[in-house]
Design a protein around this motif. Structure first.
Motif, PDB file in Angstrom:
ATOM      1  N   GLY A 167      -9.038  -6.412  -3.940  1.00 45.79           N
ATOM      2  CA  GLY A 167      -9.446  -5.081  -4.360  1.00 45.79           C
ATOM      3  C   GLY A 167      -8.814  -3.906  -3.654  1.00 45.79           C
ATOM      4  N   GLU A 168      -8.187  -4.132  -2.494  1.00 44.75           N
ATOM      5  CA  GLU A 168      -7.647  -3.007  -1.735  1.00 44.75           C
ATOM      6  C   GLU A 168      -6.550  -2.266  -2.505  1.00 44.75           C
ATOM      7  OE1 GLU A 168      -9.237  -5.888   1.346  1.00 44.75           O
ATOM      8  OE2 GLU A 168      -8.041  -6.022  -0.497  1.00 44.75           O
ATOM      9  N   VAL A 169      -5.663  -3.007  -3.132  1.00 42.02           N
ATOM     10  CA  VAL A 169      -4.560  -2.375  -3.867  1.00 42.02           C
ATOM     11  C   VAL A 169      -5.093  -1.552  -5.036  1.00 42.02           C
ATOM     12  CG1 VAL A 169      -2.502  -2.790  -5.261  1.00 42.02           C
ATOM     13  CG2 VAL A 169      -2.877  -4.107  -3.170  1.00 42.02           C
ATOM     14  N   THR A 170      -6.065  -2.094  -5.760  1.00 43.26           N
ATOM     15  CA  THR A 170      -6.670  -1.363  -6.875  1.00 43.26           C
ATOM     16  C   THR A 170      -7.366  -0.105  -6.378  1.00 43.26           C
ATOM     17  OG1 THR A 170      -7.030  -3.456  -8.033  1.00 43.26           O
ATOM     18  CG2 THR A 170      -8.239  -1.545  -8.841  1.00 43.26           C
ATOM     19  N   ALA A 171      -8.071  -0.216  -5.256  1.00 44.18           N
ATOM     20  CA  ALA A 171      -8.761   0.938  -4.678  1.00 44.18           C
ATOM     21  C   ALA A 171      -7.775   2.024  -4.263  1.00 44.18           C
ATOM     22  CB  ALA A 171      -9.607   0.501  -3.485  1.00 44.18           C
ATOM     23  N   TYR A 197      -7.270  13.397   0.893  1.00 41.70           N
ATOM     24  CA  TYR A 197      -6.501  13.410   2.137  1.00 41.70           C
ATOM     25  C   TYR A 197      -7.320  12.875   3.307  1.00 41.70           C
ATOM     26  CZ  TYR A 197      -3.494  15.048   5.916  1.00 41.70           C
ATOM     27  OH  TYR A 197      -2.698  15.097   7.025  1.00 41.70           O
ATOM     28  N   ALA A 198      -8.590  13.265   3.366  1.00 45.46           N
ATOM     29  CA  ALA A 198      -9.427  12.908   4.520  1.00 45.46           C
ATOM     30  C   ALA A 198      -9.741  11.420   4.587  1.00 45.46           C
ATOM     31  CB  ALA A 198     -10.721  13.708   4.486  1.00 45.46           C
ATOM     32  N   VAL A 199      -9.633  10.706   3.468  1.00 50.61           N
ATOM     33  CA  VAL A 199      -9.998   9.286   3.474  1.00 50.61           C
ATOM     34  C   VAL A 199      -8.774   8.376   3.379  1.00 50.61           C
ATOM     35  CG1 VAL A 199     -12.310   9.663   2.585  1.00 50.61           C
ATOM     36  CG2 VAL A 199     -10.426   9.361   0.983  1.00 50.61           C
ATOM     37  N   ARG A 200      -7.599   8.936   3.614  1.00 53.72           N
ATOM     38  CA  ARG A 200      -6.413   8.089   3.673  1.00 53.72           C
ATOM     39  C   ARG A 200      -6.554   7.106   4.831  1.00 53.72           C
ATOM     40  NH1 ARG A 200      -1.519  12.511   2.799  1.00 53.72           N
ATOM     41  NH2 ARG A 200      -2.054  13.068   0.650  1.00 53.72           N
ATOM     42  N   GLY A 201      -6.269   5.873   4.566  1.00 48.17           N
ATOM     43  CA  GLY A 201      -6.413   4.850   5.595  1.00 48.17           C
ATOM     44  C   GLY A 201      -7.774   4.189   5.610  1.00 48.17           C
ATOM     45  N   ARG A 205      -3.918  -1.782   2.891  1.00 48.33           N
ATOM     46  CA  ARG A 205      -3.268  -2.739   1.997  1.00 48.33           C
ATOM     47  C   ARG A 205      -3.165  -4.099   2.695  1.00 48.33           C
ATOM     48  NH1 ARG A 205       0.237  -2.109  -2.343  1.00 48.33           N
ATOM     49  NH2 ARG A 205       0.221   0.160  -1.992  1.00 48.33           N
ATOM     50  N   PRO A 206      -3.569  -5.179   2.006  1.00 42.60           N
ATOM     51  CA  PRO A 206      -3.479  -6.505   2.634  1.00 42.60           C
ATOM     52  C   PRO A 206      -2.026  -6.897   2.873  1.00 42.60           C
ATOM     53  CG  PRO A 206      -4.030  -6.686   0.301  1.00 42.60           C
ATOM     54  CD  PRO A 206      -4.122  -5.233   0.650  1.00 42.60           C
ATOM     55  N   GLU A 207      -1.835  -7.754   3.854  1.00 45.92           N
ATOM     56  CA  GLU A 207      -0.481  -8.188   4.185  1.00 45.92           C
ATOM     57  C   GLU A 207       0.146  -8.905   2.996  1.00 45.92           C
ATOM     58  OE1 GLU A 207       1.748 -11.007   7.503  1.00 45.92           O
ATOM     59  OE2 GLU A 207      -0.294 -10.247   7.857  1.00 45.92           O
TER      60      GLU A 207
END
Length: 407
Positions: A167-171, A197-201, A205-207
């Motif tokens: 789900g990380e990539v989709t998010a 901008y404030a929630v970048r990171g 992204r999974p390895e």
């Protein structure tokens, strides 16, 4: 002065008439029996009238309160009728600035030259994860907390399905979509800050699991498995085409019959331009030539019987649309064949490894893998380079793939 009993007793007449209450308030009775509150006043010496609603939806006490509020505006030098018009305009502007409306405008104005596939994916992300949470919210009021909630919800949704990744990539893609729409709102003066901008990171992204060559056992299982394949002929032929050609799965899925020249025994992937709404046919959007081995030539002739009347060589099996097979189709087919840890991309790594071990020229291999020349100008003109060598190499490679049956 009016009372509720008196108001209820008022009957319609041939003409509209009004009955006064006090301090300019009156009720108007129409031909059909409708009763409307009116406030008559003077502003800058000019007589005016303000509608205060319909009785009994607006009761006597509420009508008097609305009149008193209008009187306060007059005392402050504000015309109540003009003030109401301004409030309506502001309300309309507010409603026109919902995230959903701005997003749809962004699609129409900014994405008009993007491919239909890209726009479709963009809209799907909005509909599934974004609109349900902030679609009706004014774009200028969207906060970083809203974006973070969408990101976390997206990860949770994808993980529950258990179909594609964690789900990380989709998010992260949803975060980019929200940011793009809000920055468009900023550019059109409907928002001031980008809350993404404030929630970048916030999500990492999974390895990346890099492609690897197939083991000998996997090579045999793949080639023998195709002879006993239980899926459709179209999916079987797509898998074998991927193996023979060293193409990416997306390139196999987007292959169209108009790319195929049976006389010259070559497949030509064209460049996609933004003014034709065409999907990219290759990852780096370059002309790419694929010489046909004898095996691929025969396979495509057979596939033509299956789908020669359609646009895509490998059309979606269970859809009536003109789409190619789905994103996950080839990987799912591999898993169903028992190749649980093998992905479509691993076949390219396999070809590269084996052909390099057999001392084929690295330039031929890289060109057939459609790895882009760092010199973009040179890359635009040398797509036909090493054509004879590549044709012979692909024929030998197809023979190698078929030999996996005997491992």
């Amino acid at each position: 002065m009016l009372t509720d009993t008196k108001i209820k007793s008022l009957k319609p007449r041939d003409k509209i008439y009004r009955v006064a209450d006090h301090n300019g308030l009156c009720i108007e009775i129409r031909h059909n029996g409708t009763k409307l509150w009116r406030y008559r006043y003077r502003f800058n010496g000019k007589a005016s009238m303000l509608s205060l609603g319909e009785y009994p939806l607006v009761g006597l006490a509420d009508a008097r309160k609305a009149r008193d509020q209008a009187k306060l505006l007059i005392e402050d030098g504000i015309n109540p009728a003009q003030n109401r018009r301004q409030e309506k305009i502001e309300a309309q502007l507010l409603n026109a600035n919902t995230f959903k409306l701005v997003a749809n405008e962004y699609i129409y104005e900014i994405l008009s030259n993007r491919s239909n596939g890209y726009i479709s994916k963009f809209k799907k992300s909005l509909e599934i994860d974004i609109f349900p949470i902030i679609g009706e919210k004014n774009v200028k009021d969207i906060t970083s907390a809203d974006v973070l909630f969408i990101i976390k919800s997206t990860v949770s949704r994808v993980r529950k399905t258990g179909i594609r990744g964690t789900g990380e990539v989709t998010a992260m893609n949803n975060q980019k979509i929200i940011g793009a729409v809000i920055r468009y709102a900023i550019a059109t003066l409907r928002a001031e800050n980008d809350p993404t901008y404030a929630v970048r990171g916030a999500v990492v992204r999974p390895e990346i699991e890099h492609a690897r060559p197939l083991t000998k056992d996997e090579q045999k299982l793949f080639r023998c498995g195709l002879d006993e394949f239980r899926g459709s002929n179209t999916v079987r032929n797509a898998l074998l085409t991927m193996a023979y050609t060293m193409l990416r799965s997306i390139e196999v899925r987007r292959m169209k019959w108009r790319y195929v020249d049976f006389d010259e025994k070559i497949i030509t992937f064209p460049i996609s331009t933004r003014n034709n709404n065409q999907e990219r046919t290759t990852k780096k959007n370059r002309i790419h030539l694929v010489p046909m081995s004898d095996q691929l030539f025969d396979l495509l002739k057979t596939q033509f019987i299956e789908s020669g009347n359609k646009e895509f060589i490998f059309p979606a099996v269970y859809k009536t649309s003109s789409d190619g097979i789905g994103n996950a189709t080839l990987n799912v087919a591999l898993k169903n064949m028992g190749l649980k840890t093998v992905t479509a991309h691993d076949f390219r790594a396999t070809a590269s490894t084996i052909l390099n071990e057999q001392d084929f020229d690295e330039n031929w291999i890289e060109k057939q893998l459609a790895h882009v020349d760092q010199n973009k100008t040179r890359a635009s003109y040398n797509h036909a380079k090493y054509m004879d060598q590549r044709r012979d190499m692909l024929q030998q490679w197809a023979n190698i793939v078929d030999s996996w049956k005997d491992l």
